[in-house]
Design a protein around this motif. Structure first.
Motif, PDB file in Angstrom:
ATOM      1  N   UNK A 111       0.419   3.047  -4.430  1.00 27.62           N
ATOM      2  CA  UNK A 111      -0.642   1.927  -3.951  1.00 27.62           C
ATOM      3  C   UNK A 111      -0.042   1.220  -2.415  1.00 27.62           C
ATOM      4  N   UNK A 112       0.918   1.463  -1.984  1.00 24.06           N
ATOM      5  CA  UNK A 112       1.216   0.952  -0.786  1.00 24.06           C
ATOM      6  C   UNK A 112       1.563   1.981   0.149  1.00 24.06           C
ATOM      7  N   UNK A 113       0.549   1.898   1.429  1.00 17.84           N
ATOM      8  CA  UNK A 113       0.453   3.024   2.508  1.00 17.84           C
ATOM      9  C   UNK A 113       1.338   2.536   3.600  1.00 17.84           C
ATOM     10  N   UNK A 114       1.293   1.095   3.973  1.00 14.25           N
ATOM     11  CA  UNK A 114       2.051   0.559   5.118  1.00 14.25           C
ATOM     12  C   UNK A 114       3.080  -0.388   4.393  1.00 14.25           C
ATOM     13  N   UNK A 115       4.166  -0.154   4.193  1.00 13.54           N
ATOM     14  CA  UNK A 115       5.198  -1.180   3.597  1.00 13.54           C
ATOM     15  C   UNK A 115       5.415  -2.589   4.573  1.00 13.54           C
ATOM     16  N   UNK A 116       5.428  -2.204   5.806  1.00 15.57           N
ATOM     17  CA  UNK A 116       5.725  -3.020   6.647  1.00 15.57           C
ATOM     18  C   UNK A 116       4.230  -4.213   6.889  1.00 15.57           C
ATOM     19  N   UNK A 117       3.226  -3.791   6.440  1.00 13.80           N
ATOM     20  CA  UNK A 117       1.972  -4.707   6.493  1.00 13.80           C
ATOM     21  C   UNK A 117       1.206  -4.987   5.153  1.00 13.80           C
ATOM     22  N   UNK A 118       1.889  -4.700   4.166  1.00 13.61           N
ATOM     23  CA  UNK A 118       1.385  -4.728   2.820  1.00 13.61           C
ATOM     24  C   UNK A 118       1.847  -6.078   2.258  1.00 13.61           C
ATOM     25  N   UNK A 119       1.148  -6.864   1.674  1.00 13.82           N
ATOM     26  CA  UNK A 119       1.629  -7.950   0.722  1.00 13.82           C
ATOM     27  C   UNK A 119       0.777  -8.251  -0.543  1.00 13.82           C
ATOM     28  N   UNK A 120       1.144  -9.100  -1.356  1.00 12.50           N
ATOM     29  CA  UNK A 120       0.429  -9.133  -2.579  1.00 12.50           C
ATOM     30  C   UNK A 120      -0.070 -10.619  -2.639  1.00 12.50           C
ATOM     31  N   UNK A 121      -1.203 -10.710  -3.342  1.00  6.90           N
ATOM     32  CA  UNK A 121      -1.607 -12.362  -3.511  1.00  6.90           C
ATOM     33  C   UNK A 121      -2.028 -12.389  -4.935  1.00  6.90           C
ATOM     34  N   UNK A 123      -3.497  -6.394  -3.778  1.00 11.30           N
ATOM     35  CA  UNK A 123      -2.661  -5.672  -2.832  1.00 11.30           C
ATOM     36  C   UNK A 123      -3.487  -5.631  -1.398  1.00 11.30           C
ATOM     37  N   UNK A 124      -3.006  -6.327  -0.787  1.00 11.34           N
ATOM     38  CA  UNK A 124      -3.391  -6.316   0.872  1.00 11.34           C
ATOM     39  C   UNK A 124      -2.989  -5.803   1.928  1.00 11.34           C
ATOM     40  N   UNK A 125      -3.519  -5.195   2.969  1.00  8.38           N
ATOM     41  CA  UNK A 125      -2.898  -4.595   3.877  1.00  8.38           C
ATOM     42  C   UNK A 125      -3.460  -4.970   5.295  1.00  8.38           C
ATOM     43  N   UNK A 166      -6.982  -3.951  -0.778  1.00 12.00           N
ATOM     44  CA  UNK A 166      -6.865  -2.534  -1.065  1.00 12.00           C
ATOM     45  C   UNK A 166      -7.181  -2.342  -2.313  1.00 12.00           C
ATOM     46  N   UNK A 167      -6.520  -2.912  -3.355  1.00 11.73           N
ATOM     47  CA  UNK A 167      -6.428  -2.763  -4.744  1.00 11.73           C
ATOM     48  C   UNK A 167      -6.315  -3.911  -5.443  1.00 11.73           C
TER      49      UNK A 167
END
Length: 144
Positions: free
Chosen positions: A50-60, A78-80, A138-139
């Motif tokens: 689910x996470x392509x870019x760990x540095x720029x991904x956060x959850x809400x 899941x927001x990138x 993203x998801x």
């Protein structure tokens, strides 16, 4: 007079990398049952999936109904932040000191933030208002 935004309350959650792997049984038939010779085929990591870019991904977590045709209260998003916004994508936007989750539409050179619930108003925005797109959804994960 400041225009009141009808927004959803967004709880931002910083992801923790767990690298936990879970049993994966492969594709599941939604029609007729299939024999289950070997239940577990592999293990998967939700981080890798689910996470392509760990540095720029956060959850809400979503609260509210302005995007009620897309999301429900409690859905985990899941927001990138590294994804470029595009027409019709759902984005987490920051406007007038508040977060709002809306679909982005362009028409006649104007930008609109569009709720999926028709009971909420369409918002026309521009850069002078200080609108920031924090990231693209993203998801979404819904608890049943």
């Amino acid at each position: 007079m400041k225009k009141q935004l009808n927004t959803q309350k967004i709880e931002l959650i910083q992801p923790e990398s767990s690298e936990q792997k879970y049993p994966y049984i492969g594709n599941v038939q939604a029609g007729f049952p299939s024999p289950a010779d070997d239940f577990f085929h592999d293990y998967i990591s939700l981080d890798e999936l689910l996470v392509d870019h760990k540095e720029t991904t956060f959850f809400a977590r979503v609260s509210g109904s302005s995007m009620g045709n897309d999301f429900s209260d409690g859905d985990l998003l899941i927001i990138d932040k590294s994804l470029e916004w595009e027409e019709n994508k759902i984005a987490l936007c920051f406007i007038d000191g508040e977060f709002t989750l809306k679909r982005i539409k362009m028409k006649d050179g104007k930008c609109f933030l569009v709720p999926s619930n028709k009971d909420f108003p369409l918002l026309e925005v521009n850069y002078e208002q200080g609108v920031t797109i924090w990231g693209v959804v993203k998801y979404s994960i819904r608890k049943h």
